[in-house]
Design an enzyme around this catalytic site. Structure first.
Site, short mmCIF file in Angstrom:
data_model
loop_
_atom_site.label_atom_id
_atom_site.label_comp_id
_atom_site.label_asym_id
_atom_site.label_seq_id
_atom_site.Cartn_x
_atom_site.Cartn_y
_atom_site.Cartn_z
N LYS A 211 0.84 -1.18 0.00
CA LYS A 211 0.00 0.00 0.00
C LYS A 211 0.89 1.24 0.00
O LYS A 211 2.05 1.12 0.40
CB LYS A 211 -0.95 0.00 1.19
CG LYS A 211 -0.21 -0.01 2.53
CD LYS A 211 -1.06 0.46 3.64
CE LYS A 211 -1.17 1.96 3.65
NZ LYS A 211 -0.85 2.58 4.94
N LYS B 230 -3.50 -10.11 10.34
CA LYS B 230 -3.48 -10.16 11.80
C LYS B 230 -4.41 -11.29 12.26
O LYS B 230 -5.52 -11.43 11.73
CB LYS B 230 -3.97 -8.83 12.39
CG LYS B 230 -2.98 -7.68 12.22
CD LYS B 230 -3.56 -6.38 12.79
CE LYS B 230 -2.71 -5.18 12.45
NZ LYS B 230 -1.60 -4.94 13.35
N GLU C 142 -3.81 5.30 17.61
CA GLU C 142 -2.37 5.09 17.73
C GLU C 142 -1.80 6.15 18.64
O GLU C 142 -2.22 7.32 18.56
CB GLU C 142 -1.69 5.21 16.36
CG GLU C 142 -2.13 4.15 15.38
CD GLU C 142 -1.30 4.25 14.10
OE1 GLU C 142 -0.32 3.50 14.00
OE2 GLU C 142 -1.61 5.08 13.25
N ASP D 139 -4.30 6.82 4.51
CA ASP D 139 -3.34 5.93 5.15
C ASP D 139 -4.01 4.79 5.91
O ASP D 139 -3.52 3.67 5.92
CB ASP D 139 -2.46 6.76 6.11
CG ASP D 139 -1.38 5.94 6.77
OD1 ASP D 139 -0.67 5.22 6.05
OD2 ASP D 139 -1.24 6.00 8.02
N HIS E 20 -7.12 -0.33 5.74
CA HIS E 20 -7.32 -1.14 6.94
C HIS E 20 -8.75 -1.05 7.49
O HIS E 20 -9.38 -2.05 7.80
CB HIS E 20 -6.35 -0.70 8.05
CG HIS E 20 -4.92 -0.62 7.60
ND1 HIS E 20 -4.37 -1.51 6.71
CD2 HIS E 20 -3.91 0.23 7.94
CE1 HIS E 20 -3.08 -1.21 6.52
NE2 HIS E 20 -2.79 -0.16 7.25
N LYS F 108 -3.55 9.59 15.00
CA LYS F 108 -2.21 9.44 15.58
C LYS F 108 -2.11 10.35 16.80
O LYS F 108 -2.83 11.33 16.91
CB LYS F 108 -1.15 9.82 14.56
CG LYS F 108 -1.10 8.84 13.38
CD LYS F 108 0.28 8.77 12.75
CE LYS F 108 0.30 7.87 11.54
NZ LYS F 108 0.33 6.44 11.87
C1 BG6 Z 1 0.24 1.45 8.26
C2 BG6 Z 1 0.13 2.94 8.24
O1 BG6 Z 1 -0.36 0.88 7.13
O2 BG6 Z 1 -0.42 0.96 9.42
C3 BG6 Z 1 0.74 3.54 9.48
O3 BG6 Z 1 0.82 3.43 7.09
C4 BG6 Z 1 0.12 2.94 10.70
O4 BG6 Z 1 0.60 4.95 9.48
C5 BG6 Z 1 0.15 1.42 10.63
O5 BG6 Z 1 0.86 3.38 11.83
C6 BG6 Z 1 -0.64 0.80 11.75
O6 BG6 Z 1 -0.40 -0.58 11.76
P1 BG6 Z 1 -0.51 -1.40 13.10
O7 BG6 Z 1 -0.28 -2.81 12.67
O8 BG6 Z 1 0.55 -0.87 14.02
O9 BG6 Z 1 -1.88 -1.15 13.62
#
Ligand code: BG6
Length: 455
Positions: free
Chosen positions: A114, A148, A182, A201, A206, A306
């Site tokens: 991605k 996951k 996050e 992003d 996701h 974030k």
């Molecule tokens: C990534 C994003 O795809 O996923 C990031 O580009 C993000 O910005 C990350 O921090 C989050 O992944 P995870 O597995 O830590 O939830």
């Protein structure tokens, strides 16, 4: 391949790989296993735009096929900057590593990281271009969330149990909240993130993937196409949020300076590589509806950001309240039943329901029935990438995104992006690092007499 050539011998490359594996592996590396594995590692470098590197790669692969009987099978993993995808695919198509391949000479697959495009038009163009070299069944668009364990378990939870399906619909479910919080900031990825922002992003891939898994119909089989077919139907049934609806249904935020985990942190605009007047969003909250029989009028609220107080990704299914409040003291302020799927951390699933407190009088309290992965299965799950890479090697694309899935997700996201362009520039920063996002995000739910779940 890279923008710049780094030339290592195979042994130097094996040494680099060993270091990287020791650094990232969660388990100590067994030297004997490593040695046998490392004998299969080779290195060839080249620049994206120069044909010689591809020729060297093709020669090396032919040699490896001969020595190690790898049967002509190849996986090309585009873990490079997105602007280089097209060029690499085109050049791979021109050299003998992919082109003219007969199935009996082995298979070739390509993994594309991605972001797959930055809007609907660019995603379509990239898909069309990739299709000139690879058939759709050779293309693996990666979304690490799908690898996951907890995300893979969503389908098992829904379709291996008989008790949830009857209540998994608009008759019993009031609304759904999907949150991906996050605590980290943009880190050293400002170059990419400035162009992307939270909507592209996290939401386009996701979060819409999580939504699709929660909302899809049972597939006719647990096969890649059957699962993709149902996910696409959900994504296509999302009611577009565009034009005038955008400001009411979507909220953007950007973090300012603040405190996270007892540490003072910079605001987004002060991070290295970020424009001091940046209007890139680091937070998004939105409401959407799915126009199909299962979900009509059931709102799905999504939020991600974030520099929020903690890392927490979860899906909360809010059920409708009991139809008749029989017990005095059981007033409307009592929370409804909530089923929470914790993607990370504290991976597990819990169901909140009401119970009578012990005692002579009838007093009611909310309690949780909890399933914790850590306690139930005393094993360390594979990382998402381990799972996905193995699936690709085995030719199973169930946990990857199909062409129409990616385009449907972009169709929804692009309408929002276009709506934002028509609005005045947001007054950023509008939330302090270490808080749960901008105050306006609460309004999205408060207007519907609901509130965000505190993870
Ligand atoms: C990534 C994003 O795809 O996923 C990031 O580009 C993000 O910005 C990350 O921090 C989050 O992944 P995870 O597995 O830590 O939830």
């Amino acid at each position: 391949m890279s923008r710049h050539e780094a030339t290592w011998s195979h042994d130097e490359f094996r040494g680099q790989a060993r270091e990287a594996v020791s650094q990232f592996s969660r388990r100590p590396v067994d030297p004997a296993i490593w040695d046998s594995f490392a004998r299969g590692l080779f290195h060839s470098s080249g620049q994206f735009e120069k044909p010689e590197g591809y020729k060297r790669l093709a020669d090396l692969l032919t040699e490896v096929d001969r020595e190690r009987c790898t049967g002509g099978n190849r996986v090309f993993y585009l873990a490079v900057q997105p602007s280089a995808y097209s060029e690499i695919v085109e050049r791979l198509g021109k050299c003998s590593v992919v082109n003219g391949r007969q199935p009996e000479n082995g298979w070739a697959r390509v993994i594309v990281e991605k972001p797959f495009g930055h809007d609907l038009e660019s995603a379509r163009a990239l898909n069309a271009q990739v299709a000139t070299v690879f058939r759709e069944d050779q293309v693996y668009r990666i979304d690490h969330y799908l690898g996951k364990e907890t995300v893979r378990n969503i389908l098992v939870f829904r379709f291996a149990n008989g008790i949830f399906e009857p209540v998994w619909n608009r008759r019993y479910i009031d609304h759904v909240q999907i949150s991906a919080a996050e605590s980290i900031g943009v880190g050293n990825r400002a170059g990419y993130y400035e162009e992307a922002g939270a909507l592209r992003d996290m939401v386009q891939n996701h979060m819409l993937q999580l939504l699709a898994l929660v909302a899809m119909e049972p597939p006719i089989a647990f096969s890649a196409d059957a699962v993709h077919n149902e996910k696409v139907k959900v994504l296509q049934a999302i009611r577009p949020v565009s034009g005038e609806e955008v400001p009411g249904s979507t909220i953007r935020g950007q973090y300012g300076p603040g405190w996270v985990d007892g540490r003072e942190v910079l605001g987004y605009r002060q991070e290295e590589g970020v424009d001091p007047n940046s209007s890139t969003e680091t937070y998004v909250a939105l409401k959407l509806l799915i126009d199909n029989w299962r979900w009509a009028d059931v709102p799905f609220y999504l939020r991600t950001g974030k520099r929020l107080p903690k890392r927490s990704t979860e899906i909360a299914i809010y059920f409708k309240r009991a139809p008749l409040l029989l017990f005095s003291g059981m007033d409307a302020s009592l929370e409804p039943n909530v089923l929470t799927i914790r993607i990370q951390p504290n991976e597990g699933i819990s169901l909140k329901f009401h119970a009578k407190e012990p005692g002579m009088t009838v007093r009611i309290r909310s309690v949780n029935m909890d399933f914790l992965y850590g306690a139930s299965f005393a094993v360390q799950p594979p990382s998402a990438y381990e799972t996905l890479l193995l699936d690709c090697l085995e030719g199973d694309s169930t946990l990857f995104a199909r062409r129409d899935e990616v385009e449907s997700a972009w169709a929804f996201i692009t309408a929002i992006l276009e709506g934002w362009l028509d609005l005045p520039k947001p007054a950023f920063p509008n939330y302090e690092a270490g808080t749960w996002g901008p105050d306006e995000a609460k309004l999205v739910l408060e207007r519907d007499s609901r509130s965000w779940r505190r993870p």
